[in-house]
Design an enzyme around this catalytic site. Sequence first.
Site, PDB file in Angstrom:
ATOM      1  N   CYS A   1       0.872  -1.168   0.000  1.00  0.00           N
ATOM      2  CA  CYS A   1       0.000   0.000   0.000  1.00  0.00           C
ATOM      3  C   CYS A   1       0.917   1.227   0.000  1.00  0.00           C
ATOM      4  O   CYS A   1       2.113   1.105   0.177  1.00  0.00           O
ATOM      5  CB  CYS A   1      -0.866   0.022   1.241  1.00  0.00           C
ATOM      6  SG  CYS A   1      -1.687  -1.535   1.555  1.00  0.00           S
TER       7      CYS A   1
ATOM      8  N   ARG B   1       1.460   1.221  -6.017  1.00  0.00           N
ATOM      9  CA  ARG B   1       1.701   0.310  -4.891  1.00  0.00           C
ATOM     10  C   ARG B   1       0.425  -0.355  -4.391  1.00  0.00           C
ATOM     11  O   ARG B   1       0.469  -1.251  -3.550  1.00  0.00           O
ATOM     12  CB  ARG B   1       2.328   1.092  -3.743  1.00  0.00           C
ATOM     13  CG  ARG B   1       3.721   1.502  -4.069  1.00  0.00           C
ATOM     14  CD  ARG B   1       4.405   2.057  -2.882  1.00  0.00           C
ATOM     15  NE  ARG B   1       5.824   1.955  -3.078  1.00  0.00           N
ATOM     16  CZ  ARG B   1       6.591   0.997  -2.584  1.00  0.00           C
ATOM     17  NH1 ARG B   1       6.080   0.056  -1.848  1.00  0.00           N
ATOM     18  NH2 ARG B   1       7.878   0.988  -2.814  1.00  0.00           N
TER      19      ARG B   1
ATOM     20  N   TRP C   1      -3.957  -1.868  -0.923  1.00  0.00           N
ATOM     21  CA  TRP C   1      -4.026  -3.186  -1.565  1.00  0.00           C
ATOM     22  C   TRP C   1      -4.479  -4.121  -0.463  1.00  0.00           C
ATOM     23  O   TRP C   1      -3.753  -4.374   0.493  1.00  0.00           O
ATOM     24  CB  TRP C   1      -2.646  -3.566  -2.087  1.00  0.00           C
ATOM     25  CG  TRP C   1      -2.606  -4.820  -2.902  1.00  0.00           C
ATOM     26  CD1 TRP C   1      -2.798  -4.937  -4.246  1.00  0.00           C
ATOM     27  CD2 TRP C   1      -2.308  -6.145  -2.430  1.00  0.00           C
ATOM     28  NE1 TRP C   1      -2.657  -6.247  -4.629  1.00  0.00           N
ATOM     29  CE2 TRP C   1      -2.357  -7.006  -3.543  1.00  0.00           C
ATOM     30  CE3 TRP C   1      -2.012  -6.679  -1.180  1.00  0.00           C
ATOM     31  CZ2 TRP C   1      -2.117  -8.365  -3.440  1.00  0.00           C
ATOM     32  CZ3 TRP C   1      -1.775  -8.047  -1.084  1.00  0.00           C
ATOM     33  CH2 TRP C   1      -1.828  -8.876  -2.215  1.00  0.00           C
TER      34      TRP C   1
ATOM     35  N   ASN D   1       0.548   0.402   6.606  1.00  0.00           N
ATOM     36  CA  ASN D   1       0.976  -0.671   5.700  1.00  0.00           C
ATOM     37  C   ASN D   1       1.490  -1.803   6.568  1.00  0.00           C
ATOM     38  O   ASN D   1       2.108  -1.559   7.595  1.00  0.00           O
ATOM     39  CB  ASN D   1       2.144  -0.218   4.818  1.00  0.00           C
ATOM     40  CG  ASN D   1       1.739   0.796   3.786  1.00  0.00           C
ATOM     41  OD1 ASN D   1       0.556   1.044   3.588  1.00  0.00           O
ATOM     42  ND2 ASN D   1       2.727   1.379   3.133  1.00  0.00           N
ATOM     43  N   GLY D   2       1.295  -3.038   6.118  1.00  0.00           N
ATOM     44  CA  GLY D   2       1.808  -4.177   6.883  1.00  0.00           C
ATOM     45  C   GLY D   2       0.658  -4.963   7.494  1.00  0.00           C
ATOM     46  O   GLY D   2      -0.501  -4.782   7.118  1.00  0.00           O
TER      47      GLY D   2
ATOM     48  N   GLU E   1      10.322 -16.026 -17.409  1.00  0.00           N
ATOM     49  CA  GLU E   1      10.059 -14.593 -17.271  1.00  0.00           C
ATOM     50  C   GLU E   1       9.065 -14.101 -18.335  1.00  0.00           C
ATOM     51  O   GLU E   1       8.171 -13.311 -18.040  1.00  0.00           O
ATOM     52  CB  GLU E   1      11.398 -13.827 -17.345  1.00  0.00           C
ATOM     53  CG  GLU E   1      11.310 -12.314 -17.291  1.00  0.00           C
ATOM     54  CD  GLU E   1      10.675 -11.747 -16.025  1.00  0.00           C
ATOM     55  OE1 GLU E   1      10.405 -12.513 -15.089  1.00  0.00           O
ATOM     56  OE2 GLU E   1      10.420 -10.537 -15.996  1.00  0.00           O
TER      57      GLU E   1
ATOM     58  N   LYS F   1       5.483 -12.386 -17.469  1.00  0.00           N
ATOM     59  CA  LYS F   1       5.074 -11.059 -17.958  1.00  0.00           C
ATOM     60  C   LYS F   1       3.708 -11.135 -18.605  1.00  0.00           C
ATOM     61  O   LYS F   1       2.849 -10.300 -18.380  1.00  0.00           O
ATOM     62  CB  LYS F   1       6.076 -10.509 -18.994  1.00  0.00           C
ATOM     63  CG  LYS F   1       7.412 -10.014 -18.517  1.00  0.00           C
ATOM     64  CD  LYS F   1       7.384  -8.817 -17.627  1.00  0.00           C
ATOM     65  CE  LYS F   1       7.169  -9.184 -16.206  1.00  0.00           C
ATOM     66  NZ  LYS F   1       8.291  -9.265 -15.309  1.00  0.00           N
TER      67      LYS F   1
ATOM     68  N   GLU G   1       0.763 -11.846 -16.008  1.00  0.00           N
ATOM     69  CA  GLU G   1       0.430 -10.839 -15.001  1.00  0.00           C
ATOM     70  C   GLU G   1      -0.240  -9.592 -15.580  1.00  0.00           C
ATOM     71  O   GLU G   1      -1.031  -8.964 -14.895  1.00  0.00           O
ATOM     72  CB  GLU G   1       1.626 -10.481 -14.114  1.00  0.00           C
ATOM     73  CG  GLU G   1       2.755  -9.778 -14.785  1.00  0.00           C
ATOM     74  CD  GLU G   1       3.946  -9.586 -13.849  1.00  0.00           C
ATOM     75  OE1 GLU G   1       3.762  -9.488 -12.636  1.00  0.00           O
ATOM     76  OE2 GLU G   1       5.068  -9.499 -14.360  1.00  0.00           O
TER      77      GLU G   1
ATOM     78  N   HIS H   1       7.844 -34.189 -22.070  1.00  0.00           N
ATOM     79  CA  HIS H   1       7.470 -34.953 -20.881  1.00  0.00           C
ATOM     80  C   HIS H   1       6.093 -34.553 -20.349  1.00  0.00           C
ATOM     81  O   HIS H   1       5.800 -34.769 -19.181  1.00  0.00           O
ATOM     82  CB  HIS H   1       8.535 -34.777 -19.790  1.00  0.00           C
ATOM     83  CG  HIS H   1       9.880 -35.278 -20.214  1.00  0.00           C
ATOM     84  ND1 HIS H   1      10.162 -36.618 -20.346  1.00  0.00           N
ATOM     85  CD2 HIS H   1      11.002 -34.619 -20.586  1.00  0.00           C
ATOM     86  CE1 HIS H   1      11.409 -36.760 -20.761  1.00  0.00           C
ATOM     87  NE2 HIS H   1      11.937 -35.562 -20.927  1.00  0.00           N
TER      88      HIS H   1
ATOM     89  N   LYS I   1       2.854  -3.294  -6.679  1.00  0.00           N
ATOM     90  CA  LYS I   1       4.315  -3.290  -6.663  1.00  0.00           C
ATOM     91  C   LYS I   1       4.778  -3.517  -5.239  1.00  0.00           C
ATOM     92  O   LYS I   1       4.211  -2.951  -4.316  1.00  0.00           O
ATOM     93  CB  LYS I   1       4.775  -1.914  -7.164  1.00  0.00           C
ATOM     94  CG  LYS I   1       6.211  -1.861  -7.602  1.00  0.00           C
ATOM     95  CD  LYS I   1       6.372  -2.363  -8.991  1.00  0.00           C
ATOM     96  CE  LYS I   1       7.806  -2.284  -9.466  1.00  0.00           C
ATOM     97  NZ  LYS I   1       8.030  -3.244 -10.562  1.00  0.00           N
TER      98      LYS I   1
HETATM   99  C1  F6R Z   1       6.871  -9.496 -11.773  1.00  0.00           C
HETATM  100  C2  F6R Z   1       7.177  -8.821 -10.533  1.00  0.00           C
HETATM  101  C3  F6R Z   1       7.244  -9.633  -9.285  1.00  0.00           C
HETATM  102  C4  F6R Z   1       8.477  -9.201  -8.478  1.00  0.00           C
HETATM  103  C5  F6R Z   1       8.497  -9.913  -7.121  1.00  0.00           C
HETATM  104  C6  F6R Z   1       9.742  -9.574  -6.328  1.00  0.00           C
HETATM  105  O1  F6R Z   1       6.822  -8.601 -12.835  1.00  0.00           O
HETATM  106  O2  F6R Z   1       7.347  -7.640 -10.501  1.00  0.00           O
HETATM  107  O3  F6R Z   1       7.276 -10.989  -9.561  1.00  0.00           O
HETATM  108  O4  F6R Z   1       9.617  -9.506  -9.211  1.00  0.00           O
HETATM  109  O5  F6R Z   1       7.370  -9.546  -6.384  1.00  0.00           O
HETATM  110  O6  F6R Z   1       9.845  -8.213  -6.106  1.00  0.00           O
HETATM  111  P1  F6R Z   1      11.200  -7.526  -5.696  1.00  0.00           P
HETATM  112  O7  F6R Z   1      12.155  -7.718  -6.812  1.00  0.00           O
HETATM  113  O8  F6R Z   1      10.857  -6.101  -5.453  1.00  0.00           O
HETATM  114  O9  F6R Z   1      11.678  -8.222  -4.457  1.00  0.00           O
END
Ligand code: F6R
Length: 610
Positions: A2, A27, A74, A100-101, A483, A487, A490, A506, A605
């Site tokens: 958040c 966030r 969030w 937050n938390g 990866e 991408k 998500e 497999h 994020k």
């Molecule tokens: C994917 C993404 C997440 C972060 C993960 C770790 O696009 O952003 O999978 O990579 O939450 O986040 P950090 O790197 O901030 O520890």
Amino acid sequence: MCGIVGYIGKRNAVKVLINGLQRLEYRGYDSAGLSIVENGELVTFKKKGKVAELVKLLEDRNFDSTVGIAHTRWATHGEPSDINAHPHTDNSGKISIVHNGIIENYHSLKQMLISKGYTFVSETDTEVLAVLIGYFYEKTKDLEEAVRTALSEVQGTFGIAVLSSYEPDKIIAARRGSPMIVGIGENEFIVASDAAAIIQYTRQVIYLSDNEMVTLNRESYNTKTIDNVVTNNIIHLVDFDLSKIEKGGFEHFMLKEIFEQPQTIRDSFRGRLLVEEGEARLGGLLPVLDKLREVDRIIITGCGTSWHAGLVGEYLIENLCGIPVEVEYASEFRYRNPIIRKNDIVIAISQSGETADTLAAVQEAKQKNATVLGIVNVVGSSIARETNAGVYIHAGPEIGVASTKAFTSQLVVLSLIALFLGRMRNLSKIEGIQIARAIKELPSQVEKILDKAEQIREIAREFSYSRNFLYLGRGYNFPVALEGALKLKEISYIHAEGYPSAEMKHGPIALIDENMPVVFIAPKDEIYDKVISNIEEVRSRKGRVIAVATENDERITKFAERVIYVPDTLPMLTPILTVIPLQLLAYYMAVELGCNVDQPRNLAKSVTVE
Ligand code: F6R
């Protein structure tokens, strides 16, 4: 997860708070709210939905207040709703908090408060903390003391800001396991969970430590621990400017950040490559040089995209340095009682430096006496501060929820670390020079790939009908397959899976038919021929192949329906190039499907909860 922002000073607080929320919205974006003290009264507005909904609620109202706190949420406890949105107030309605938390013992605290006659309107743990502060305020008649006492009763994590009409010229903030930064202006302070909300007003900041609180008055501030010991904080200068957290003409932050990569990759190796010596200079590792000489095993940990970078790191370090490497999800590492031996080194990778699982893994490793290094983007973040040494990736603020530029910078830094450790061991100077030269070429090579954005957009249009995708790669490019798939899912909500190409037979091969797009990452390297065989297996089952291949590879056009070329580089550096088309493919697919690229559903994020 958040976002928190609080302001006290001379400006119109509502304007500063809304501006801050807009900068922090990446966030968390399921509800937003603010409290101010207006004409001596505490007033709170909150609304389910994006910050824009809160702005609508405040339309046509004028406020003079110059003090307030705000939050963008969030949800963890309680679904997104007007009532569960922050701020939350105590029973007197005169104390307001944003948080937050997670308050882990909120249930027992709530029962205790209910038994004393206190009431609750929301389902949140945060309201329990607000009421608890109110409870202590009734006893102490001192806001700072009430906050301090309440926090000493709390188990769990928090970043909080508190405002009260009892003591209206004051904001109190505190942290444990959730970042809190205080911006110091001239007779004004702005406190926030992220520097992005601060830098428009001041670049001078202090970072609160765990279990530390700050009281901000209009002209001064003081800090102390939750145990009531006065602390002193160094004032830091935040070194990014506003343009780095604005879209700068791009439609989305994610696209801007993809296009920033020539520069961010350069920033990650700038001043660190000694090309003629074939070496890397990493000042951040000097404190642990002796440990690095003796290291017997490296454990890399992280989550999501950072974990994928760790997987590439495993190939890099094992190949260049001959040091065994294990890569582990931080969420598993922290609860698994991992075996750490004397000469093991743990490397934690995190863009935000605040991911709860990664932070806990760092703490677990330290508890077991490991030397812990960080590969982190956000300067001054919890993981950066908690590790014994490390290397910042210098990618600049990443606002798009899907990580892009941080990934390529993590890979650059891992390549530099592999070069650094390799040259301490058996890697020859000639090989070192080759690697250093190839790293220097990367920014211009990435530019060439970005020039193909239009071609990738067309591919996205053509394949946007599909509800499933497979991503396949081998060796260094197996993590790129993971990866690419992450991408896509998500931001476009299309189901995608990444596999090592040879694993397809497999099981996943059963999925392949004329409707299944399969993205092969197939650069010209030592296992290219094997990948071509895997492509043939897909083609013979009518799968539709999109290949990411090395420039001038004509052969692959016989097997793949669409080919996206990337420039030639050393096999170890190919992931830094091959991932770029996959980022663009995911982006354009999401745009094509009308998805909210920068704020995908259910995501936020920086995951600061378990
Ligand atoms: C994917 C993404 C997440 C972060 C993960 C770790 O696009 O952003 O999978 O990579 O939450 O986040 P950090 O790197 O901030 O520890």
